[in-house]
Scaffold this active site. Sequence first.
Site, short mmCIF file in Angstrom:
data_model
loop_
_atom_site.label_atom_id
_atom_site.label_comp_id
_atom_site.label_asym_id
_atom_site.label_seq_id
_atom_site.Cartn_x
_atom_site.Cartn_y
_atom_site.Cartn_z
N CYS A 43 32.34 43.89 58.24
CA CYS A 43 32.30 42.60 58.56
C CYS A 43 31.63 42.27 60.03
O CYS A 43 31.95 42.70 60.99
CB CYS A 43 33.52 41.81 58.25
N SER A 45 44.89 39.39 61.27
CA SER A 45 43.34 40.35 61.08
C SER A 45 42.95 40.46 62.25
O SER A 45 42.94 39.52 63.38
CB SER A 45 42.72 39.63 60.13
#
Length: 548
Positions: A191, A465
């Site tokens: 990502c 996260s």
Amino acid sequence: MRSDKIKKGLDKAPSRSLLRAAGLKDEDFNKPFIGIANSWNDIVPGHVHLNKLADAVREGIEEAGGVAFTFGVPGVCDGIAMGHQGMRYSLVSRETIADCCEIMVQSHSLDGWVGVTNCDKITPGMLMAVGRVDIPAVILTGGPMEAGNLDGAPADLQSVFEAMGQFKAGKLDEEAVHRVECAACPGEGSCSGLFTANTMACLTEVMGLSLQGCGTMMAIDPRKIELAKETGRKIVELVRKGKNPRSMVGEASIRNAVRVDMAIGGSTNTALHIPAIAREFGVDIDLDIFDTISREIPHITSLRPGGPYHMRHLEEAGGIPAVLNRLLPFIEDTETVGGTNLKAIASSAQVLNDEVLRPLDRPYHLEGGIAILKGNLAPEGSVIKQSAVSESMLRFTGEARVFDSESDAMDAIMAGDIQGGMVVVIRYEGPKGAPGMPEMLSPTSLIAGMGLSESVALITDGRFSGATRGGSIGHVCPEAYDKGPIAAVRDGDMITIDIPDRKLEVDLSEAEIESRLTEVEPIDKAPRGVLKKYRQLVNSASKGAYLD
């Protein structure tokens, strides 16, 4: 060579016979045997292209006179696992990956190995195995994904999670969320922000365990194939020279990794991974090293989740060599698998964009990306990505709303029960309590998307996260399952967060905390299988949540 144990002498005729069945010929038994730990799968976007890289590594090994053997390694996509039972397996997989690599390398007496990896737990797991096994090894990370494009504006996975919060707040309709979903992740690679996967790729390069430029080179960059071939050639060279990882990576290498982590504003998950990796290299560090270095090293680039830039921008600014160039006064000289020492890499590098990668005297923040908070709520420490916190949330006092699971907290957030001025406490999500210490991007993103990130804080004994921003404090230790102070907190208690002074405290006396804890019966989620074994072995998050 180590591999002589399975290929030399009359008594090894049975193993040679089996190796012949796998395609080896007489001339191969005089060559070094090199493993390729390939975490390819076709469910994780950071891994879908790794077969191409593994094949190129094989080419390089064979060009250099080695014999290559490829074996598989599991990989969890944290984004797909997020928000359900699957996330309990993510951190657990780090240990499994380290074990898989150790098992394959040791049982087949390989002379060296290459880890072809990407994403959050796979790279740390392989790095742990590098230190543990201590035979020549090189890591090849697969590279970042490009940012998406939504009406001319960049988008990424974080955008999708926060769009869900905007939907719940009535700011976006379902069609708008669908458009974000379709635009945010355009293709292969980890990502596109400085989330955990890319942070660990960068730190692997700093520790000297991948070739120069590997950490930020994009997944779609055609140069990646040549870098993979060079990685294959290099591992054979290291085997012939007898250069083992522990002879190159020591305490100075770990400190350098933390320095770069602070400078680039990396994921809070490094506070779990770096201590666990260091331990496998025989280096003992704790959370305090992060805070000490954070006070010395300024934050000099502003990547997502806290800033406007993506990994492509850091790569175009010169990548990790350019970061090292900025930090040259602080960098300790260490060896790298490429053969060039770290200070030489730093000295010869150029910074190609002074705004993406600012000089030390004009940083984005005066301190590094991570802060370690302690106090009566977190005696062993807690972790926050301070570079992704707004000025207004650096000091915050609010009323506790306590939840014994992430799902309960999510229900309350989506129902509109969380208001400005609250501190959401999510507990029993630590390494033992969950078990597995799940990552929680969903609640933080919902709060951000609903416009509450400037007025609501979250604390947990789980973790957040690498894509999380705002007043989100994780790794609160001791955890609730171990009857840490977080287990004593009740709705309405006042909690104070003071990031500049590194404090996390609940407005209770020590006596009141102790009294409440005598009444606590830790919630047991009765895990089975691998989660049950993990609970029995795992150590505190403050020590890296390694298996003891």
